[in-house]
Structure formats: C-alpha cells, structure tokens
Design a protein around this motif. Structure first.
Motif, PDB file in Angstrom:
ATOM      1  N   LEU A 284       0.832  -1.203   0.000  1.00 22.58           N
ATOM      2  CA  LEU A 284       0.000   0.000   0.000  1.00 22.58           C
ATOM      3  C   LEU A 284       0.866   1.252   0.000  1.00 22.58           C
ATOM      4  CD1 LEU A 284      -2.759   1.513   0.509  1.00 22.58           C
ATOM      5  CD2 LEU A 284      -2.298   1.186   2.964  1.00 22.58           C
ATOM      6  N   VAL A 285       0.425   2.269  -0.752  1.00 22.27           N
ATOM      7  CA  VAL A 285       1.007   3.605  -0.680  1.00 22.27           C
ATOM      8  C   VAL A 285      -0.138   4.604  -0.546  1.00 22.27           C
ATOM      9  CG1 VAL A 285       3.081   3.052  -2.003  1.00 22.27           C
ATOM     10  CG2 VAL A 285       1.028   3.875  -3.195  1.00 22.27           C
ATOM     11  N   VAL A 286       0.200   5.831  -0.141  1.00 25.28           N
ATOM     12  CA  VAL A 286      -0.815   6.867  -0.004  1.00 25.28           C
ATOM     13  C   VAL A 286      -0.351   8.142  -0.699  1.00 25.28           C
ATOM     14  CG1 VAL A 286      -1.702   5.941   2.162  1.00 25.28           C
ATOM     15  CG2 VAL A 286       0.107   7.666   2.220  1.00 25.28           C
ATOM     16  N   ALA A 287      -1.331   8.910  -1.167  1.00 24.68           N
ATOM     17  CA  ALA A 287      -1.081  10.245  -1.715  1.00 24.68           C
ATOM     18  C   ALA A 287      -2.053  11.188  -1.019  1.00 24.68           C
ATOM     19  CB  ALA A 287      -1.294  10.263  -3.232  1.00 24.68           C
ATOM     20  N   GLU A 288      -1.546  12.152  -0.279  1.00 26.10           N
ATOM     21  CA  GLU A 288      -2.388  12.975   0.577  1.00 26.10           C
ATOM     22  C   GLU A 288      -2.260  14.458   0.273  1.00 26.10           C
ATOM     23  OE1 GLU A 288      -2.580  11.746   4.798  1.00 26.10           O
ATOM     24  OE2 GLU A 288      -0.861  10.467   4.305  1.00 26.10           O
ATOM     25  N   VAL A 368      -6.340  11.277  -0.806  1.00 25.24           N
ATOM     26  CA  VAL A 368      -7.300  12.156  -0.140  1.00 25.24           C
ATOM     27  C   VAL A 368      -7.056  13.583  -0.591  1.00 25.24           C
ATOM     28  CG1 VAL A 368      -8.292  12.895   2.047  1.00 25.24           C
ATOM     29  CG2 VAL A 368      -7.185  10.656   1.901  1.00 25.24           C
ATOM     30  N   THR A 369      -8.099  14.243  -1.042  1.00 29.69           N
ATOM     31  CA  THR A 369      -8.001  15.651  -1.401  1.00 29.69           C
ATOM     32  C   THR A 369      -9.318  16.326  -1.041  1.00 29.69           C
ATOM     33  OG1 THR A 369      -7.585  17.239  -3.194  1.00 29.69           O
ATOM     34  CG2 THR A 369      -8.734  15.200  -3.802  1.00 29.69           C
ATOM     35  N   GLY A 370      -9.263  17.494  -0.423  1.00 29.89           N
ATOM     36  CA  GLY A 370     -10.503  18.128   0.002  1.00 29.89           C
ATOM     37  C   GLY A 370     -10.290  19.477   0.648  1.00 29.89           C
ATOM     38  N   ILE A 371     -11.352  19.983   1.266  1.00 26.61           N
ATOM     39  CA  ILE A 371     -11.346  21.312   1.888  1.00 26.61           C
ATOM     40  C   ILE A 371     -11.581  21.111   3.386  1.00 26.61           C
ATOM     41  CG2 ILE A 371     -12.400  23.603   1.914  1.00 26.61           C
ATOM     42  CD1 ILE A 371     -13.495  22.917  -0.934  1.00 26.61           C
ATOM     43  N   ALA A 372     -10.498  21.206   4.164  1.00 27.28           N
ATOM     44  CA  ALA A 372     -10.578  20.958   5.606  1.00 27.28           C
ATOM     45  C   ALA A 372     -11.081  22.177   6.368  1.00 27.28           C
ATOM     46  CB  ALA A 372      -9.220  20.511   6.144  1.00 27.28           C
ATOM     47  N   GLY A 373     -11.009  23.359   5.773  1.00 23.16           N
ATOM     48  CA  GLY A 373     -11.496  24.573   6.413  1.00 23.16           C
ATOM     49  C   GLY A 373     -10.465  25.217   7.330  1.00 23.16           C
ATOM     50  N   VAL A 386     -14.707  16.346   0.619  1.00 25.68           N
ATOM     51  CA  VAL A 386     -13.500  15.533   0.505  1.00 25.68           C
ATOM     52  C   VAL A 386     -13.731  14.436  -0.530  1.00 25.68           C
ATOM     53  CG1 VAL A 386     -11.933  13.944   1.701  1.00 25.68           C
ATOM     54  CG2 VAL A 386     -12.818  15.955   2.908  1.00 25.68           C
ATOM     55  N   TYR A 387     -12.732  14.247  -1.365  1.00 27.00           N
ATOM     56  CA  TYR A 387     -12.743  13.140  -2.316  1.00 27.00           C
ATOM     57  C   TYR A 387     -11.648  12.154  -1.918  1.00 27.00           C
ATOM     58  CZ  TYR A 387     -15.785  15.811  -5.437  1.00 27.00           C
ATOM     59  OH  TYR A 387     -16.840  16.514  -5.969  1.00 27.00           O
ATOM     60  N   ILE A 388     -12.016  10.886  -1.885  1.00 23.09           N
ATOM     61  CA  ILE A 388     -11.062   9.837  -1.555  1.00 23.09           C
ATOM     62  C   ILE A 388     -10.969   8.892  -2.742  1.00 23.09           C
ATOM     63  CG2 ILE A 388     -10.514   7.928  -0.002  1.00 23.09           C
ATOM     64  CD1 ILE A 388     -12.086   9.407   2.168  1.00 23.09           C
ATOM     65  N   GLY A 389      -9.753   8.659  -3.186  1.00 21.24           N
ATOM     66  CA  GLY A 389      -9.517   7.767  -4.314  1.00 21.24           C
ATOM     67  C   GLY A 389      -8.897   6.460  -3.854  1.00 21.24           C
ATOM     68  N   ILE A 390      -9.164   5.409  -4.608  1.00 16.69           N
ATOM     69  CA  ILE A 390      -8.559   4.112  -4.337  1.00 16.69           C
ATOM     70  C   ILE A 390      -8.176   3.468  -5.651  1.00 16.69           C
ATOM     71  CG2 ILE A 390     -10.845   2.999  -4.251  1.00 16.69           C
ATOM     72  CD1 ILE A 390      -9.645   1.007  -2.215  1.00 16.69           C
ATOM     73  N   ALA A 391      -6.950   2.988  -5.722  1.00 21.62           N
ATOM     74  CA  ALA A 391      -6.462   2.290  -6.905  1.00 21.62           C
ATOM     75  C   ALA A 391      -5.981   0.923  -6.480  1.00 21.62           C
ATOM     76  CB  ALA A 391      -5.329   3.072  -7.567  1.00 21.62           C
ATOM     77  N   GLY A 392      -6.353  -0.097  -7.243  1.00 24.15           N
ATOM     78  CA  GLY A 392      -5.968  -1.459  -6.883  1.00 24.15           C
ATOM     79  C   GLY A 392      -6.174  -2.406  -8.035  1.00 24.15           C
ATOM     80  N   PRO A 393      -6.105  -3.693  -7.757  1.00 22.18           N
ATOM     81  CA  PRO A 393      -6.259  -4.693  -8.820  1.00 22.18           C
ATOM     82  C   PRO A 393      -7.592  -4.541  -9.539  1.00 22.18           C
ATOM     83  CG  PRO A 393      -5.477  -5.695  -6.770  1.00 22.18           C
ATOM     84  CD  PRO A 393      -5.866  -4.302  -6.441  1.00 22.18           C
ATOM     85  N   THR A 394      -7.578  -4.684 -10.843  1.00 26.75           N
ATOM     86  CA  THR A 394      -8.804  -4.509 -11.628  1.00 26.75           C
ATOM     87  C   THR A 394      -9.840  -5.579 -11.298  1.00 26.75           C
ATOM     88  OG1 THR A 394      -7.792  -5.754 -13.443  1.00 26.75           O
ATOM     89  CG2 THR A 394      -7.652  -3.346 -13.538  1.00 26.75           C
ATOM     90  N   GLY A 395      -9.398  -6.712 -10.759  1.00 30.49           N
ATOM     91  CA  GLY A 395     -10.345  -7.748 -10.376  1.00 30.49           C
ATOM     92  C   GLY A 395     -11.176  -7.363  -9.163  1.00 30.49           C
TER      93      GLY A 395
END
Length: 447
Positions: A284-288, A368-373, A386-395
């Motif tokens: 796992l990796v994260v982009a914040e 995670v990308t969004g407006i925390a205020g 807030v928008y949260i993205g997830i990338a992983g195996p296509t299956g």
C-alpha cells in the motif's frame, strides 16, 4: 466487605478543563469489570479541597469502592490527601516509611530530596500508605463510610503497577457474579444504521434493556461500536462463551463493515487493514493533500506496518500533485477555456491514487483531497468536501481506480481525521469483497 459497586474519581483542573485526556478512568473501569466489580459513577473534580472532600463523603454512602487518581504531587494544588483527611475527620500525619522511600528515590538518582516533597509522606490518620516503586507519590488506602478508598497518583506508569500489585489483590467482588464484555467495531455505518440492524436481529431486539447480555452502541471518529456486556451468575467460562457467541452474531449483522472485535490481535482499523493486506501479500502507498500525512501516520502507528506499507507522498500544492503523483495539469487548470475538475474532485483523487500506485510500484493506493477549512470553500464545494480515491487490482476495483465524495462535518481536525479513517474504510471494504458498499457521509455528485 464485598465490592459490588465502584466509583472512579479523577482529580485535577487539567482534566476538568479538557487540557489532559483522562485515560486512567477508562483503564480502571476495564480492570474493575474484569474482576466482576461494576463502576456505577465517574467523577472529574477540579483542584478544590472542599469539592473533593464532599465528593468522597457522598460516594462513601452509595458505593463499596472508591478509586481516586491524581492530586498526590508535592505542590499546593495537589489536594487529595487533605481532602480525604477532611472527609474522614482526621488530621494529616507523616508516615516515616513513606518519607524514607521518597528520600531513597531521589538518592538513587544522585539527588537530595527537595523539602517540598516531604508533604507526599503525609496521609490521614488511620490510613495506610501504598508503595510507589515508579515515582515519589505514595498512594493512600483508607476506610470511609461503607467504602474502601484507594487514592493513587495520576501518571499511568505509576498508577497501573500499583493497581496490579496492591489494589486488585485485595478487592472482593461478589461471589456468584461474573462480568464479561465484548465489542464489535465497524467503519462506514452510522450509529442509527447499526442500531437498526441490532434491533431487527433474527434473535429479536438485541438492544432491549431487559435482555442479558446487554448490547449498546457508541460512536467515535467514524468508528461505530456495538458493546456487549454479560453480568450474572454463570461461571466465567460459560459467560465468556455467551458473550463470544453474541459478538459473532453482531459481527454477522454488521457484515463487511465490521473490521474487528475485542480481543482480536488486530483491533484497530489501521491494524485490521494491514493484516488483511499481509495475508494477501499486497502492498500500500498513499497520496495525501488535505490530510497532509495523517493517513500515513495512522498506518505507520501500527507495529509491523512496514511489511505492507511502502510510504507515500504529501501533495498539498498543485505543483506537487503533478510532479509527484502524476496528476495531469489539465485536471487542475483546464485548457482552451474549459473549466477543470480542480484539485478537489474525483478526477484529481483518482489521478493521485493511480499515479502514486504506478510510481511507487504498490498493489494498492489511497488518496485524499478536500477542503478541511475553515476557509477554502468554493461554489458547490463547501468546507468538509472531501474526495477519496482508491487504486488497486482490476479484479477488485472496476477499471483499477475509483473515487467517492464525502461531506465531512466538524472543525478542521475532525474533517482530516474522518477523511483518513474513511480512506482506510474504503480499502477495508475493498479487501473484504465489498468495494461498492456505501459509507457514512458519502454523498452523490450534484449535476
């Protein structure tokens, strides 16, 4: 003397004013329940001798056991000793053995005892000192009204060994009564949703207050828990089996949203996610952006996280979203006069996740990308968007990447914490085969 009921008193301005988190009360309550003694009241008091003495006097007529923490230091605002003496109607006297132990504690560190610490050897006449092997403040054991009273220092590293060595062994829970507890933790469900599932169980209304075991719900930071408590005459082994069976049933009712139960080796959400990844042999990796490393920190707090957690990128500025996460500039700035999705969008969250996954060579990525205020709101995207993205195996993830929009409530800190936990929740649901399960505070796009 049987200790059927107990009160826990936490003393100190810093606790009453919210400057210090009272973790001692939770630890003491749990230990009492393990012993079969039910805490019926928790009290937090300021540094006020009269108020503390009045509380001792009141509780001594209603409970069998009083555990008090804090207020045993050497300074003028440490008032537990004097308050207990006042409630008992006894003078404070110096305990010679305690004084020698305090002197020895300082001598062992190459120091002479400051005269101010002498007061820590004082205790109400008729009370007994409780040895403290980890600090200078002895505890106090006394009898007041119908209650046994134990006053203990506030630092957990001092309090907890004293409880185990000196307090727990002398407590006398009621014969023939067993208390056992269990809990199921969920992510992505609202408390009312979980409560509805419990009330409509095939076994009947599990939250009916006349039932035993009792079942209730609590919510904290996006995690909703169902708590189970048995209190009755069954032997400990049988009581444990009853609770375990009900916990298993509650977990079935919660479905994929249940990520852990009490006593499991991986009870926290980050730990449960890490263990699931470990079993699958995936990374796992994260982009914040708005969480600014909080998500990665939650993961890194778990011992052994390095087995699956490769790291991540903090892309607060749009330039770093492009350079480090591989987001196309057109997503952020647009071209030919077209209005771009922008940094706070599903397109950006998906690009951050897929870019981080590809560039870091991981099996999974969260973004995670969004407006925390409190500022930063734009038309159609208020604070808490807030928008949260997830990338992983296509299956597992259709097309290899997806995103969700959330409307987080609360202040800046709450928005960031909810976002990080929701990201972990999204990954948990994907790992257990429910990547499309709807989550608490998830909202649909408008237009």
């Amino acid at each position: 003397m049987v200790h059927a009921t107990a009160a826990i008193v936490s003393q100190g301005d810093e606790i009453v004013l919210g400057q210090t988190l009272d973790t001692n009360s939770r630890a003491l309550a749990g230990r009492l329940m393990d012993l079969g003694i039910v805490p019926v009241e928790h009290v937090s008091l300021p540094d006020d001798e009269a108020a503390i003495a009045a509380c001792f006097a009141r509780l001594s007529s209603s409970v069998d056991l009083i555990l008090c923490t804090g207020g045993l230091g050497p300074t003028a605002d440490d008032l537990t000793r004097a308050a207990l003496a006042r409630a008992m109607g006894r003078p404070l006297v110096e305990d010679a053995r305690s004084l020698e132990r305090i002197r020895a504690w300082f001598a062992g560190r190459g120091r002479e005892m400051p005269e101010i610490n002498r007061v820590q050897a004082m205790l109400p006449e008729g009370a007994a000192a409780i040895d403290n092997d980890h600090g200078t403040a002895p505890g106090i054991a006394a009898r007041l009204g119908r209650a046994d009273v134990f006053c203990l220092p506030g630092p957990p590293a001092e309090l907890r060994p004293m409880v185990e060595r000196f307090v727990a062994p002398v407590l006398r829970p009621p014969a023939g009564r067993t208390v056992r507890t269990g809990v199921v933790h969920t992510i992505g469900l609202g408390e009312s949703d979980l409560a509805s599932r419990l009330k409509n169980s095939p076994r009947g209304d599990l939250m009916e207050r006349t039932r035993m075991p009792l079942v209730g719900t609590t919510a904290s930071g996006g995690v909703v828990s169902a708590r189970v408590r048995y209190e009755g005459p069954e032997p400990a082994e049988r009581a444990g089996a009853i609770v375990a069976g009900l916990v298993a049933h509650v977990r079935d009712l919660a479905g994929a949203y249940a990520f852990a139960s009490e006593g499991a080796p991986h009870e926290s959400l980050p730990a449960a996610v890490i263990e699931a990844l470990r079993r699958r042999g995936e990374t796992l990796v994260v982009a914040e952006s708005c969480t600014a490393g909080l998500l990665g920190s939650m993961i890194g707090d778990v011992p052994g996280a390095s087995v699956v957690f490769l790291g991540g990128v903090i892309t607060y500025h749009n330039r770093l979203k492009v350079e480090l996460a591989g987001v196309e500039a057109g997503v952020l700035e647009g071209s030919g006069g077209a209005r771009p999705p922008g940094a706070v969008s599903g397109a950006c969250a998906e690009a951050m996740a897929s870019g981080a996954r590809a560039r870091c060579g991981a099996g999974w990525a969260l973004s995670v990308t969004g407006i925390a205020g409190p500022g930063g709101a734009v038309e159609g995207k208020p604070v808490g968007t807030v928008y949260i993205g997830i990338a992983g195996p296509t299956g597992v993830i259709a097309g290899g990447v997806s995103s969700r929009r959330f409307a987080m409530g609360g202040d800046r800190r709450a928005v960031r914490e909810w976002s990080a936990r929701s990201a972990l929740g999204m990954l948990w649901l994907a790992l257990v085969g429910e990547p499309a399960a709807r989550m608490l505070r998830q909202v649909d796009e408008v237009g």
